[in-house]
Design an enzyme around this catalytic site. Structure first.
Site, short mmCIF file in Angstrom:
data_model
loop_
_atom_site.label_atom_id
_atom_site.label_comp_id
_atom_site.label_asym_id
_atom_site.label_seq_id
_atom_site.Cartn_x
_atom_site.Cartn_y
_atom_site.Cartn_z
N ARG A 224 69.26 58.77 64.06
CA ARG A 224 69.87 57.70 63.26
C ARG A 224 70.90 56.88 64.04
O ARG A 224 71.78 56.25 63.45
CB ARG A 224 70.51 58.24 61.98
CG ARG A 224 69.51 58.93 61.08
CD ARG A 224 70.06 59.15 59.70
NE ARG A 224 69.10 59.91 58.91
CZ ARG A 224 69.05 61.24 58.89
NH1 ARG A 224 69.92 61.93 59.58
NH2 ARG A 224 68.14 61.84 58.16
N LYS B 81 70.84 42.55 67.95
CA LYS B 81 69.54 42.47 67.28
C LYS B 81 68.54 43.24 68.13
O LYS B 81 68.33 42.92 69.30
CB LYS B 81 69.08 41.02 67.14
CG LYS B 81 69.73 40.27 66.00
CD LYS B 81 69.04 38.93 65.79
CE LYS B 81 69.69 38.16 64.67
NZ LYS B 81 69.09 36.81 64.51
N GLU C 153 68.02 28.57 76.55
CA GLU C 153 68.91 29.28 75.63
C GLU C 153 70.38 29.01 75.96
O GLU C 153 71.24 29.13 75.09
CB GLU C 153 68.61 30.78 75.63
CG GLU C 153 67.22 31.15 75.09
CD GLU C 153 67.11 31.01 73.57
OE1 GLU C 153 68.09 30.66 72.90
OE2 GLU C 153 65.99 31.25 73.06
N LYS D 244 78.31 32.89 72.09
CA LYS D 244 77.53 33.77 71.19
C LYS D 244 78.40 34.91 70.67
O LYS D 244 78.30 35.28 69.49
CB LYS D 244 76.29 34.31 71.90
CG LYS D 244 75.45 35.17 70.95
CD LYS D 244 74.06 35.49 71.40
CE LYS D 244 73.39 36.35 70.33
NZ LYS D 244 72.01 36.74 70.65
N GLU E 144 74.09 37.93 60.28
CA GLU E 144 73.43 36.66 59.96
C GLU E 144 73.41 36.35 58.46
O GLU E 144 72.37 36.09 57.87
CB GLU E 144 72.01 36.62 60.54
CG GLU E 144 71.49 35.19 60.67
CD GLU E 144 70.23 35.07 61.50
OE1 GLU E 144 70.16 35.62 62.61
OE2 GLU E 144 69.30 34.41 61.02
N ARG F 119 75.47 32.68 61.99
CA ARG F 119 74.60 33.16 63.07
C ARG F 119 73.22 32.50 63.04
O ARG F 119 72.55 32.39 64.06
CB ARG F 119 74.47 34.69 63.02
CG ARG F 119 73.75 35.25 64.23
CD ARG F 119 73.93 36.74 64.41
NE ARG F 119 73.15 37.20 65.54
CZ ARG F 119 73.20 38.40 66.07
NH1 ARG F 119 74.02 39.30 65.57
NH2 ARG F 119 72.44 38.73 67.10
N ASN G 159 69.38 29.82 65.70
CA ASN G 159 67.94 29.56 65.62
C ASN G 159 67.60 28.08 65.77
O ASN G 159 66.48 27.67 65.49
CB ASN G 159 67.38 30.08 64.29
CG ASN G 159 67.48 31.58 64.20
OD1 ASN G 159 67.33 32.28 65.21
ND2 ASN G 159 67.78 32.11 63.02
N HIS H 90 64.19 26.87 66.82
CA HIS H 90 63.30 28.04 66.79
C HIS H 90 62.15 27.92 65.79
O HIS H 90 61.09 28.48 66.02
CB HIS H 90 64.10 29.31 66.53
CG HIS H 90 64.78 29.83 67.76
ND1 HIS H 90 65.69 29.09 68.47
CD2 HIS H 90 64.67 31.02 68.43
CE1 HIS H 90 66.12 29.79 69.52
NE2 HIS H 90 65.53 30.96 69.51
N HIS I 245 58.78 28.46 67.40
CA HIS I 245 57.85 29.56 67.07
C HIS I 245 56.48 29.01 66.73
O HIS I 245 55.46 29.60 67.10
CB HIS I 245 58.39 30.38 65.89
CG HIS I 245 59.47 31.33 66.28
ND1 HIS I 245 60.45 31.75 65.40
CD2 HIS I 245 59.74 31.96 67.45
CE1 HIS I 245 61.26 32.59 66.03
NE2 HIS I 245 60.86 32.71 67.26
N HIS J 154 58.91 31.60 75.46
CA HIS J 154 59.80 31.41 74.31
C HIS J 154 60.81 30.29 74.58
O HIS J 154 60.97 29.38 73.76
CB HIS J 154 60.51 32.74 74.01
CG HIS J 154 61.54 32.64 72.94
ND1 HIS J 154 61.21 32.44 71.61
CD2 HIS J 154 62.90 32.68 72.99
CE1 HIS J 154 62.32 32.37 70.89
NE2 HIS J 154 63.36 32.52 71.71
#
Ligand code: NAD
Ligand code: GLY
Length: 363
Positions: A123, A145, A187, A229, A239, A243, A247, A250, A254, A267
């Site tokens: 965990r 993330k 980025e 960041k 988020e 946050r 994106n 994005h 995507h 990407h």
């Protein structure tokens, strides 16, 4: 010429705060990162490209521990649940206890999967990020993330799990292919574009040095993007709001990546085109002015990034993919747009007709 001095950016999250160290030769500074290990077990997760290059740099630092390495095959396809299972089995074989540490040595694929595995073992155990791509240094290694891809979509299984430390050794960028390096720059530009206009102006001034990979300039760019960041993550770790601005570009990006079956565009390249599309759409909606879009396009082009939708991609198909990307209401999309450089915002209810028109005029 002397290498630039080490820079440290702190991610401030109370008891889960951690340093991001950025500098040359850091992998070999064993005492620095070894001090972050609490127990007697370590599992190094890397891949078959990165491990032969950089695992030898850290091996001596693991002396005296019970440690093993787990190497993924190279590529996004290997960021899978099946490989998380294998990493957990490797931790089991090592006899890893709750104070064990996972060390992620590689790009974003390795970091995301290793971090998620660390989040799952008992965990949640410690992990250290040792990013070796520019994208991983400025984005994926910072902020906690973690996750893997599922057959139904990218990054759909995961957890927020912050690392104990991030060690960005800029010397590792020497072996990074040019295209991957430039994708990472997208980025960097994104951080400046959404929330840091002085940084954007700095990037414009230092574009030639960045393109030439001047170490001091690259390090400064990494540190400034990470600092930006880190601030966002400290204010909105999970988020709930701000946050989401990260994106920017994005949803378009995507769709472009998916339309190209993840082989046409990296990407960061999808994000580059996506940011420009978001800027054009913002202009169309009266939120922004052409001068801002032109500055963005010029910086992307100077740094060798694509700015046009690749031939053969159909605007209607891209719109259909964008509809799937996030929780949208019928006939409208929720997107990150901007009011010019440094001023991104979340906009709900964007009319699909405006998105389509933007896609149709950016071939
Ligand atoms: P990657 O990990 O696939 O690395 C790109 C390529 O470079 C690979 O072939 C890799 O083996 C190679 N490589 C890595 N370091 C090298 C080095 N120093 N020298 C030579 N080759 C090297 O890709 P990436 O761009 O680093 O990361 C993309 C991944 O990151 C995606 O899975 C994406 O979803 C994820 N991501 C996560 C976050 C987050 O917040 N967690 C943010 C952005 C992206
Ligand atoms: N890469 C987006 C985030 O970390 O939130």
């Amino acid at each position: 010429m002397n290498p630039p001095a080490l820079q440290t950016v702190d991610v401030t999250l109370g008891p889960r705060s951690y340093p991001v160290w950025i500098g040359a030769g850091l992998l070999a500074e064993h005492a620095r990162w070894r001090a972050m290990l609490r127990g007697r077990h370590a599992l190094v997760v890397s891949n078959t490209t990165v491990a032969p290059l950089y695992l030898p740099h850290i091996e001596a630092g693991l002396y005296g521990l019970r440690w093993a390495s787990f190497l993924l095959d190279d590529g996004e396809a290997h960021k899978s649940f099946a490989n998380v299972g294998r990493v957990l089995e490797a931790l089991g074989e090592l006899g890893a206890t709750r104070d064990a540490c996972v060390i992620a040595l590689g790009g974003g694929v390795v970091g995301d999967l290793a971090g998620f595995s660390a989040a799952c073992w008992m965990r949640g155990i410690d992990f250290i990020q040792m990013p070796t791509t520019l994208l991983a240094m400025v984005d994926s290694s910072v902020g906690g993330k973690t996750g893997v891809n599922l057959p139904v979509g990218k990054n759909l299984a995961g957890a927020f799990h912050q690392p104990r430390a991030v060690l960005a050794d800029i010397d590792t960028l020497a072996t990074l292919p040019e295209r991957e390096y430039r994708a990472g720059l997208a980025e960097v530009i994104k951080g400046a574009a959404i929330g840091d206009e002085p940084f954007f102006a700095w990037l414009e001034q230092h574009a030639a040095a960045l393109a030439a990979r001047d170490p001091a300039t690259v390090q400064e760019a990494i540190a400034r993007k990470v600092a930006y960041k880190a601030g966002v993550v400290a204010r909105d770790e999970t988020e709930q709001g701000e946050r989401a601005l990260l994106n920017f570009g994005h949803t378009f990006g995507h769709a472009l990546e998916t339309a190209g079956h993840y082989t046409t565009l990296l990407h960061g390249e999808g994000v580059a085109i996506g940011m420009l599309l978001a800027a054009r759409l913002s202009e169309r909606l009266g939120m922004s002015v052409p001068a801002a879009t032109i500055r963005l396009q010029r910086l992307l082009e100077t740094l060798g990034l694509p700015v046009a939708i690749p031939p053969g991609m159909d605007a209607q198909q891209l719109l259909a993919l964008m509809r799937l990307d996030k929780k949208n209401t019928a006939g409208t999309l929720r997107l990150i747009l901007w009011r010019g450089i440094g001023h991104a915002e979340i906009v709900a209810g964007v009319d699909e007709a405006d998105v389509l028109a933007t896609l149709q005029t950016t071939g």
